[in-house]
Design a protein around this motif. Sequence first.
Motif, mmCIF file in Angstrom:
data_model
loop_
_atom_site.group_PDB
_atom_site.id
_atom_site.type_symbol
_atom_site.label_atom_id
_atom_site.label_comp_id
_atom_site.label_asym_id
_atom_site.label_seq_id
_atom_site.Cartn_x
_atom_site.Cartn_y
_atom_site.Cartn_z
ATOM 1 N N VAL A 1 41.729 99.080 66.610
ATOM 2 C CA VAL A 1 41.497 100.654 66.829
ATOM 3 C C VAL A 1 41.285 100.933 68.289
ATOM 4 O O VAL A 1 40.569 100.572 68.877
ATOM 5 C CB VAL A 1 40.612 101.277 65.925
ATOM 6 C CG1 VAL A 1 40.319 102.665 66.201
ATOM 7 C CG2 VAL A 1 40.717 100.996 64.350
ATOM 8 N N SER A 2 42.431 101.707 68.961
ATOM 9 C CA SER A 2 42.012 102.346 70.180
ATOM 10 C C SER A 2 40.789 103.221 70.352
ATOM 11 O O SER A 2 40.132 103.714 69.605
ATOM 12 C CB SER A 2 43.347 102.985 70.558
ATOM 13 O OG SER A 2 43.345 104.263 70.085
ATOM 14 N N ILE B 1 48.469 97.225 67.725
ATOM 15 C CA ILE B 1 48.467 95.580 67.589
ATOM 16 C C ILE B 1 49.358 95.154 68.582
ATOM 17 O O ILE B 1 50.507 95.900 69.030
ATOM 18 C CB ILE B 1 49.069 95.249 66.268
ATOM 19 C CG1 ILE B 1 48.613 93.909 66.065
ATOM 20 C CG2 ILE B 1 50.643 95.843 66.026
ATOM 21 C CD1 ILE B 1 49.081 93.379 64.393
ATOM 22 N N SER B 2 49.206 93.878 69.110
ATOM 23 C CA SER B 2 50.331 93.258 70.038
ATOM 24 C C SER B 2 50.935 92.142 69.160
ATOM 25 O O SER B 2 50.322 91.350 68.553
ATOM 26 C CB SER B 2 49.398 92.603 71.261
ATOM 27 O OG SER B 2 49.169 93.569 72.090
ATOM 28 N N ALA B 3 52.112 92.088 69.330
ATOM 29 C CA ALA B 3 53.054 90.968 68.594
ATOM 30 C C ALA B 3 54.318 91.107 69.190
ATOM 31 O O ALA B 3 55.021 92.071 69.741
ATOM 32 C CB ALA B 3 53.238 91.595 67.174
ATOM 33 N N ASP B 4 54.736 89.678 69.369
ATOM 34 C CA ASP B 4 56.312 89.557 69.753
ATOM 35 C C ASP B 4 56.515 89.940 71.070
ATOM 36 O O ASP B 4 57.464 90.439 71.657
ATOM 37 C CB ASP B 4 57.259 89.999 68.906
ATOM 38 C CG ASP B 4 57.145 89.411 67.470
ATOM 39 O OD1 ASP B 4 56.734 88.356 67.385
ATOM 40 O OD2 ASP B 4 57.420 90.266 66.454
ATOM 41 N N THR C 1 51.361 100.934 68.766
ATOM 42 C CA THR C 1 50.513 102.000 68.272
ATOM 43 C C THR C 1 51.135 103.169 67.487
ATOM 44 O O THR C 1 51.919 103.477 67.734
ATOM 45 C CB THR C 1 50.062 102.786 69.841
ATOM 46 O OG1 THR C 1 49.513 101.960 70.803
ATOM 47 C CG2 THR C 1 48.819 103.706 69.368
ATOM 48 N N VAL C 2 50.017 103.478 66.430
ATOM 49 C CA VAL C 2 50.409 104.607 65.519
ATOM 50 C C VAL C 2 49.671 105.521 65.585
ATOM 51 O O VAL C 2 48.363 105.317 65.897
ATOM 52 C CB VAL C 2 50.712 103.940 64.019
ATOM 53 C CG1 VAL C 2 52.014 103.050 63.939
ATOM 54 C CG2 VAL C 2 49.444 103.334 63.572
#
Length: 175
Positions: free
Chosen positions: A108-109, A116-119, A124-125
Amino acid sequence: MKGTLDDEARLVASGRGKWSQPGVPHRGWQCIDIEDLGEPQATCEMCESQTIRYVHHMEHRNYDEVLAVGCICAGNMEGDVATARTREAAMKSRASKRKRWLTRAWRVSAKGNPWISADGYRVTVYPRGGGWATTVSSDDNSFVHHGRLNYPTQQQAKLAAFDHITRLEARNAKG
């Protein structure tokens, strides 16, 4: 009828469907996209017999239509079954990863938005206009995409971001 890759190979060898039609090229096709239908529900447009889930969209310079075909037909059409299998395996891997996407540990920011960080991307939503929106950026911030659509739920926005990354990865793999 749900078939296997071996079943599809037998259909190709037997010359079913467009494999036996004059004017339909058998080689020299190029895969322009691959799609996961979620379950086997379409019929291969080349052999016209195999029920497929993963659809390889194939085009040929001497044929007006783009054909939606199964893995083995795609491999035979482009003259490289191994490449078609690799492409489909990557799509299956993404489908499996998509199933787990919502259960991953989202942070959570400072503003209270899930991320999330991925790939190699940061997703960010955030709430926008009565729904949820997305931003996908590369880890090095050389690429930033602010989604144009709003989604009714946070989960739908997260999945839309995953699908966007999948399309980016597919484009990057093509060169």
